[in-house]
Motif scaffolding. Structure first.
Motif: not given
Length: 185
Positions: A16-23, A116-123, A172-179
């Motif tokens: 799930a983390l790897d997929f989120l990073k790729k997205e 979109t970042v938050h939506s991807m994090a929620e997914n 949450d950290e990934l989402a915060k950094n991307k945002e």
């Protein structure tokens, strides 16, 4: 036996983390980034291949430059990029290199991408919850079938929840950094 369940959980959480990073890597942040195009599928030589296998991709401030190793593939690559819904940049083909001009983001488009970042994090969180639910069900069945003791069940369940919390914190950290990356001009 629960160790197998925990390892399976860890594997699913990591996926799930790897997929989120790729997205996240495919999101337009207002800066040129080779990851925006490197995995675009190109029909070449009788098969579909990612662009990174067919060309050198380099970046220069607001420009992505694609230089195919086989110059006869230039038109094919250009056509594939034009047909890709995620690529909406202006394109220039000078006969040797394709240049994609990455425009800076407006404040409005930054906010839309942040959504979109938050939506991807929620997914990703949903994926983690589903994995936890599936593995909890397996563990409960093993407890009901007396394959594991009550103590082992609760210990494993506690460890599983700790892994869920740890994974959600990483999401949450990934989402915060991307945002932050998107909102920075």
């Amino acid at each position: 036996m629960p160790e197998h369940t925990l390892q399976e959980a860890k594997d699913r959480f990591q996926k799930a983390l790897d997929f989120l990073k790729k997205e996240y890597s495919t999101l337009h942040t207002g800066r040129a980034d080779s990851r925006l195009v490197e995995d675009v599928s190109i029909d070449a030589y009788g098969s579909t291949q990612p662009l990174k296998h067919l060309a050198n991709i380099s970046i220069d401030a607001q420009t992505i430059m694609i230089s195919p190793w086989d110059k006869s593939m230039l038109q094919v690559i250009e056509k594939s990029l034009e047909n890709n819904s995620k690529i909406s940049f202006s394109m220039q083909n000078d006969g040797t290199v394709i240049r994609l001009n990455v425009p800076p983001l407006t404040e409005e488009s930054r906010k839309e991408i942040a959504k979109t970042v938050h939506s991807m994090a929620e997914n990703a969180r949903i994926s983690v919850r589903n994995a936890r639910h599936d593995l909890h069900s397996v563990l409960k069945k093993k407890k009901d079938d007396k394959e594991v003791s009550e103590d082992e069940f609760f210990r494993t369940e506690k460890e599983l929840q700790e892994k869920v919390d740890e994974t959600n914190k990483k999401i949450d950290e990934l989402a915060k950094n991307k945002e932050s990356e998107i909102m920075t001009i």
